[in-house]
Structure formats: C-alpha cells, structure tokens
Write a protein that holds these residues in place. Structure first.
Motif, short mmCIF file in Angstrom:
data_model
loop_
_atom_site.label_atom_id
_atom_site.label_comp_id
_atom_site.label_asym_id
_atom_site.label_seq_id
_atom_site.Cartn_x
_atom_site.Cartn_y
_atom_site.Cartn_z
N LYS A 154 94.54 64.82 20.83
CA LYS A 154 94.08 65.33 19.55
C LYS A 154 93.94 66.85 19.52
O LYS A 154 93.94 67.45 18.44
N HIS A 155 93.84 67.48 20.68
CA HIS A 155 93.62 68.92 20.75
C HIS A 155 94.78 69.69 21.38
O HIS A 155 94.62 70.86 21.73
N THR A 156 95.93 69.07 21.50
CA THR A 156 97.08 69.73 22.14
C THR A 156 97.42 71.05 21.48
O THR A 156 97.69 72.04 22.16
N TRP A 157 97.40 71.10 20.19
CA TRP A 157 97.76 72.32 19.47
C TRP A 157 96.84 73.49 19.82
O TRP A 157 97.21 74.65 19.65
N GLU A 158 95.65 73.20 20.35
CA GLU A 158 94.73 74.27 20.73
C GLU A 158 95.00 74.82 22.14
O GLU A 158 94.52 75.90 22.47
N THR A 159 95.75 74.07 22.95
CA THR A 159 95.98 74.50 24.33
C THR A 159 97.42 74.86 24.64
O THR A 159 97.67 75.56 25.61
N GLU A 195 100.10 65.97 27.36
CA GLU A 195 98.72 66.46 27.49
C GLU A 195 97.77 65.29 27.75
O GLU A 195 96.84 65.41 28.55
N GLU A 240 101.94 66.19 23.02
CA GLU A 240 100.67 65.48 22.91
C GLU A 240 100.59 64.36 23.94
O GLU A 240 99.55 64.16 24.58
N GLN A 295 91.18 62.62 23.70
CA GLN A 295 90.72 63.94 23.26
C GLN A 295 91.81 64.99 23.48
O GLN A 295 92.03 65.85 22.63
N GLN A 340 99.85 71.83 14.83
CA GLN A 340 98.80 70.84 14.65
C GLN A 340 99.42 69.71 13.84
O GLN A 340 99.89 69.92 12.72
#
Length: 164
Positions: free
Chosen positions: A73-78, A121, A118, A70, A84
């Motif tokens: 997949k969400h690194t660009w958000e944090t 993370e 990624e 998870q 992305q």
C-alpha cells in the motif's frame, strides 16, 4: 520473446539522461495483476518455532503478512518513480519448508500502470519482517547470522486486461 541484442528504452530516463516519472495519463485503464515471490533461509529450530507459533515476539507469519500488505500500500512512498495506484486486492501466501519460509504476494489494481513493484515491495518487506521477528534465535555466538538469508526475490506472474 524479445531479441537480447535489441536496444531497450529506459522509461524512467528522459532524452538528456535525467531521471523522470513516466507520464501514464494517456494510457487506457486496465485490470492488472502481478505476483512476486521470495524466500528466507533459517535454521531448523527457528522453522520449528515458527510452525509452533512459539517465538518471543509473537506470531511471525501474521505479523509478516501485515507488513507485506502495508508495504504494498505504501510502495509509491519508497520507490521514487512509482505512481500511487489504487490497490484492489492483495494476496499473501506463506509456505514453511524445512529450512526456509517462502512468501508469494499477489497484487491487483485497475488503472494506467502495473503493480509489479508493489508485489516486490510486499515480498521483500514481508521477508524482512520474518527476519526481524526471529533474529534473536538466528544469531550465533559472535552476533552474526551465518545461515540466514533472503533470496530469490522475483516477479513470477504479470498480466493485464484492457477494460471494455
């Protein structure tokens, strides 16, 4: 190998010193892979509970694997300046030692920028999940975690191949 005295450009800083996202639009698509690793040091009794899948919260490594995936997949958000990117594969590998759990996360993508962040993370989140799953067993009488620590988080492999 690069010269350590050579001035390096900070790609996420513009000419006036302001933070910016790097423009990768003109870069060619490439197949990329990055692998990161790290470890969490735990007591022998906690390690044994992980091995025996005998913890109050459930299967530690299965939960940590899902958390790592998870996070990738969400690194660009944090991470503020990460793009992305399309993740094409994620590998997670745990090794349970005598006093630690080691985690290696491999990430693959095809695109204009790499996937090291990624992979990092994935490792840090996966190890944080391990800690969360076993923290009750690791706590001492004062409510502290004297021997529990996450360490040695690093990128261990990075490769890129220009697509034909």
């Amino acid at each position: 190998m690069s010269d350590p005295d050579e001035e390096r450009d900070l790609t996420h800083v513009d000419e006036s010193g302001e933070a910016r996202m790097v423009d990768v639009g003109a870069k060619p698509d490439t197949a990329r892979r990055a692998v990161a690793a790290g470890e969490i040091h735990l007591s022998e009794s906690t390690i044994e509970a992980i091995r025996e899948n005998d913890t109050k919260k459930g299967d530690v490594l299965a939960t940590a694997r899902v958390g790592a995936i998870q996070a990738v997949k969400h690194t660009w958000e944090t991470i503020p300046m990460c793009h992305q990117i399309p993740i094409t594969n994620i590998d997670t590998e745990f090794e349970v030692g005598e006093d630690r759990v080691e985690l290696e996360v491999g990430v693959e993508t095809t695109g204009k920028t790499g996937c090291e962040m990624e992979a990092l993370e994935g490792v840090t989140t996966g190890l944080n999940v391990v800690w969360d799953m076993v923290k009750a067993a690791e706590k001492d009488e004062e409510g502290q975690y004297p021997g529990t620590r996450i360490s040695d988080v690093r990128v261990v492999e990075k490769e890129k191949r220009v697509l034909e």
